[in-house]
Design an enzyme around this catalytic site. Structure first.
Site, short mmCIF file in Angstrom:
data_model
loop_
_atom_site.label_atom_id
_atom_site.label_comp_id
_atom_site.label_asym_id
_atom_site.label_seq_id
_atom_site.Cartn_x
_atom_site.Cartn_y
_atom_site.Cartn_z
N GLU A 1 0.81 -1.23 0.00
CA GLU A 1 0.00 0.00 0.00
C GLU A 1 0.84 1.27 0.00
O GLU A 1 0.54 2.22 -0.73
CB GLU A 1 -0.95 0.02 1.21
CG GLU A 1 -2.13 -0.93 1.10
CD GLU A 1 -1.81 -2.34 1.55
OE1 GLU A 1 -0.67 -2.59 2.00
OE2 GLU A 1 -2.70 -3.21 1.45
N HIS B 1 -9.89 -4.45 11.42
CA HIS B 1 -10.60 -4.29 10.15
C HIS B 1 -11.90 -3.48 10.29
O HIS B 1 -12.74 -3.53 9.40
CB HIS B 1 -10.94 -5.65 9.54
CG HIS B 1 -9.79 -6.36 8.90
ND1 HIS B 1 -8.74 -6.87 9.61
CD2 HIS B 1 -9.53 -6.65 7.61
CE1 HIS B 1 -7.89 -7.45 8.79
NE2 HIS B 1 -8.34 -7.32 7.56
#
Ligand SMILES: Cc1ncc(C[n+]2csc(CCOP(=O)(O)OP(=O)(O)O)c2C)c(N)n1
Ligand SMILES: [Mg+2]
Lengths: 458, 353
Positions: A191, A260
């Protein structure tokens, strides 16, 4: 004893699916691991593997059946030495589905109850006779990207699993097929690297749409987003632009735990040099994403996984865009203002309905843009209602709600008849257990209670 | 003239560098062997992992487990072989695909299964879930959901070992997809620079969700990824528990002797989807079937046991039965345990002080 084969849940949010194909027939011997059926949801086709071994005794749901609920008995498996007659005796004592619905579908069910009728704001007045397509947020986002890619060769999409897999949440479905691998690019899991590479490409004049599989993973990349994308225009005295969109699901999903499940709206909204969008409806998702891609600045576009499958009416006009920086009154009312964004707009609308039943008229505002915040629309509403509750699926501390509260102190103090109130998630990391997760998340009930409290009724 | 000297000196530096820079190498592999007793233990352990995961998959399908659930089926030989080379106090840390790692550490299956169902008796009291399980008692440090993040953490565990002067090593597991995260290379550099006793284990199951190694990696020989940090690496048949154990023995010895980090690439394969929701369109059924048929880690051990007459079919059946009972008991425990007390929502955000 024959063994039950039940419709499996193959994803955190699956409630039902199509039994697309049986790979076995009655009488077939199977062992654990054999793929016995293929199941389709709106997201994907999935293979259903056998867990036990034995002989398929009876198939109860035939191939092609749609909307088979998770947990439904679909077949019987006979163990060694049993024949079909064993099924009748096993089936006799009313086999209750072992699925604990509470556990199976905690928050996922919530958005489904949400009313979807939204009045377009005046400045988005649609031409007379406009027709609407009832499509999902997922399709709306895909359409927005596809339309912009058709008209601007510089727009490309990049991220993990966006091309061949068509998106981990199937948002980029069909893009690789239409635009090819020059413009729809699968990245490694890296990322920080691809966010930086995207910013560099934007500095060179391209218009990347960078998908984060979820915004939780954008934390790996947040330095490039803030230090490179947000600040370079300023640091370069206006020379270097970074027209880039970072998009992906944000906020809690369903039972995916602390790492998450997080809402990043206020993190990015804190940063000058960024635009932050977080739509609720499919029409806003489409119109705002198109505006975001055209905007010459870095845009953080926060979606929500639980909304992807929700359907809304999207105007069928050519080149439908929604202006950045404009909130929308999605329900008019006179007694109290409920201000929200993203999935929590659904909760606010639901609360408004319950309040209406109790004689309280709530006005609901969908912020849509978090930065720059359209505080004028909020103030105009408060001038009318004199009461406000901020509703946010996220932590309370230093939240978007906190910011609204501060702005109202500065600019609307004299119009308030009650303290500004925040209804948010609980101030803890997201727990996994079904009961705790439910407790941690913002709830319609809490909104109703808070609205009544600021109206001084009980 | 100046240029001449410069190039001379740089070439001599180069020459010198290349003689002294021969990468350190692990001692050569020994012949694979194991006693009947060891083989039986591997068989039992791997079978427990397999049955546990199958049960977890089944319970997920019934809605008893929520969120993400990543099964380890097919990869059992990796954790089984490595764990067999460790001793008490050696730490283990991994990603979200963590159930089998916990069983390998000797953790009771009951609280692991109860964590999957999110119950008060779960190893994280139901607050962590499938991806976030820990056991300080067994030196198991999780259970991490952010791809790659556990790698610097594992180097940190090794740092503590060195700092404290123990001879313990830490084992860090990560995937082939994770191998592209930048922070892994930052950890490699520090681990090598400071000679930390850490074994980096890439579990190369050939896919990261739907992306094959060759679609994501410019260097597909992942064991070579430590070369520029002077970390010796080796590829190992991760479907063969004996090969894993043999390589792990050498790696552990190396680390305990203070020679610094090691990188082991375990060539393995996951039979199931990435998580329970996986469209499985990125590989053929034949590929999966072939792996299962020709390389299954449990079948391999079973065959060895039978061929070497270290066990009879009946003895193995008895183990199967025993393992099935353990898993059934864990499943019952996980379903019958109560959900966490609502007050648990607010506890453990900060340590009381
Ligand atoms: C930083 C980050 N990016 C993306 C994800 C989503 N994600 C979870 S697992 C995974 C694939 C990882 O593959 P690999 O490292 O090969 O491990 P495997 O799942 O095969 O064990 C991805 C992309 C994540 N959890 N964290
Ligand atoms: Mg992998």
């Amino acid at each position: 004893m024959p063994v039950e084969i039940r419709m499996p849940a193959l994803s955190p949010t699956m409630e039902s699916g199509t039994l697309a194909k049986w790979n076995v027939k009655e009488g077939d011997e199977i062992t654990s691991g054999d793929i016995i059926a293929e199941i389709e949801t709106d997201k994907a086709t999935m293979e259903f593997e056998a867990v036990d071994e034995g002989k398929i005794g009876k198939i109860l749901i035939s191939e092609g059946a749609e909307d088979v609920p998770v947990g439904e008995l679909i077949a019987w498996l006979l163990e060694e030495g049993e024949d079909a007659s064993a099924i009748d005796s096993a089936a006799a004592p009313a086999v209750a589905a072992p699925v604990n619905n509470d556990v199976a579908q905690p928050v996922a069910a919530a958005p489904a109850e949400v009313p979807a009728v939204l009045t377009p704001a005046a400045d988005e007045a649609l031409p007379e006779g406009t027709t609407f397509a009832n499509i999902t947020v997922r399709e709306a986002l895909r359409d927005a990207m596809a339309e912009e890619m058709r008209t601007d060769e510089n727009v490309f999409v990049m991220g993990e699993e966006v091309a061949e897999y068509e998106g981990a949440y199937k948002v980029t479905q069909g893009l690789l097929a239409e635009f090819g691998d020059r413009r729809v690019i699968d990245t490694p899991i890296t990322e920080h690297g691809f966010a930086g590479l995207g910013v560099g490409a934007a500095m060179a004049g391209l218009k990347p749409v960078v998908e984060f599989m979820t915004f939780n993973f954008a934390m790996q990349a947040i330095d490039q987003i803030i230090n490179s994308a947000a600040k370079t225009l300023y640091m370069s005295g206006g020379q270097i632009k970074a027209p880039i969109v970072f998009r992906g699901p944000n906020g809690a999903a369903s039972r995916v735990g602390a790492q998450h499940s997080q809402n990043y709206a206020s993190w990015y909204a804190h940063v000058p040099g960024l635009i932050v969008l977080s739509p609720y409806s499919a029409s806003d998702a489409k119109g705002l994403l198109k505006s975001a891609i055209r905007n010459p600045n870095p845009v953080i576009f926060l979606e929500n996984e639980l909304l992807y499958g929700e359907k809304f009416d999207v105007p069928e006009v050519e080149d439908y865009t929604v202006p950045i920086g404009k909130a929308k009154v999605v329900r008019e009312g006179t007694d109290v203002t409920l201000v929200s964004y993203s999935i929590a707009v659904g909760f606010a609308l639901k609360a408004a309905e319950e309040l209406a039943a109790q004689g309280i008229s709530a006005e609901v505002i969908d912020l849509r843009t978090i930065r720059p915040l359209d505080i004028d629309t909020v103030i105009a509403s408060v001038q009318k209602t004199n009461r406000i509750v901020c509703v946010e699926e996220g932590w309370p501390t230093c939240s978007v709600s906190s910011e609204i509260s501060a702005c109202l102190m500065e600019r609307a103090f004299d119009y308030l008849d009650a303290p500004v109130t925040r209804v948010t998630n609980v101030d803890v990391p997201m727990p996994y257990a079904a009961n705790l997760e439910k407790l941690a998340l913002v709830k319609v009930d809490d909104v109703v209670k808070a609205a009544k409290a600021v109206c001084y009724v009980d | 003239m100046a240029r001449q000297t410069a190039s001379n000196s740089s070439s001599s530096r180069k020459a010198k560098a290349s003689t002294s820079s021969a990468l350190p190498k692990l001692p050569r592999a020994k012949a694979l062997k194991a006693t009947g007793e060891e083989l039986l233990e591997y068989y039992r352990e791997m079978l427990l992992m397999r049955r546990f995961e199958e049960k977890a998959g089944q319970m997920y399908g019934m809605g008893l487990i929520g969120g993400f659930c990543h099964l380890y089926i097919g990869q059992e030989a990796v954790v089984c072989g490595i764990q067999a080379a460790l001793k008490k106090g050696d730490q283990v840390i991994t990603s979200y695909r963590d159930h089998a790692h916990m069983l390998a550490c000797g953790i009771d299956p009951k609280p692991v299964m109860a964590e999957l169902t999110g119950r008060a008796t779960g190893i994280s009291k139901g607050k962590g879930g499938s991806m976030h399980m820990f056991s300080t008692e067994h030196s198991f440090y999780g259970g991490h959901g952010i791809v790659g993040a556990q790698v610097p953490l594992g180097a940190g565990l090794a740092f503590a070992n060195k700092y404290n002067g123990t001879d313990n090593v830490s084992v860090v597991y990560f995937g082939d997809g994770a191998a592209n995260q930048g922070q892994i290379y930052e950890a490699f550099n520090m681990a090598s620079l400071w000679a930390l006793p850490v074994i980096f284990v890439v579990e190369n199951n050939q896919y990261a969700m739907g992306t094959s190694v060759k679609r994501s990696s410019s260097e597909v020989e992942l064991f070579r990824r430590g070369e520029s940090f002077r970390i010796p690496g080796e590829a190992v048949d991760g479907m063969n528990v004996l090969a894993v154990k043999e390589a792990a023995d050498r790696a552990v010895a190396w680390c305990r002797e203070g020679k610094g980090p090691i990188l082991l690439e375990m060539k393995t394969y996951r039979y199931r989807g990435h998580s329970m929701s996986d469209p499985a369109k990125y590989r053929s059924k034949e590929e999966v079937q072939k792996m299962r048929a020709d390389h299954d880690p449990i079948d391999q051990v079973k065959q060895r046991l039978l061929d070497g007459k270290d066990a009879t079919e009946d003895e193995l059946k008895a183990i199967d039965k025993e393992v099935k009972a353990i898993v059934a008991e864990a499943a019952t425990f996980a379903q019958e345990s109560p959900e966490p007390d609502p007050a648990e929502l607010y506890t453990e955000v900060l340590t009381a002080y």
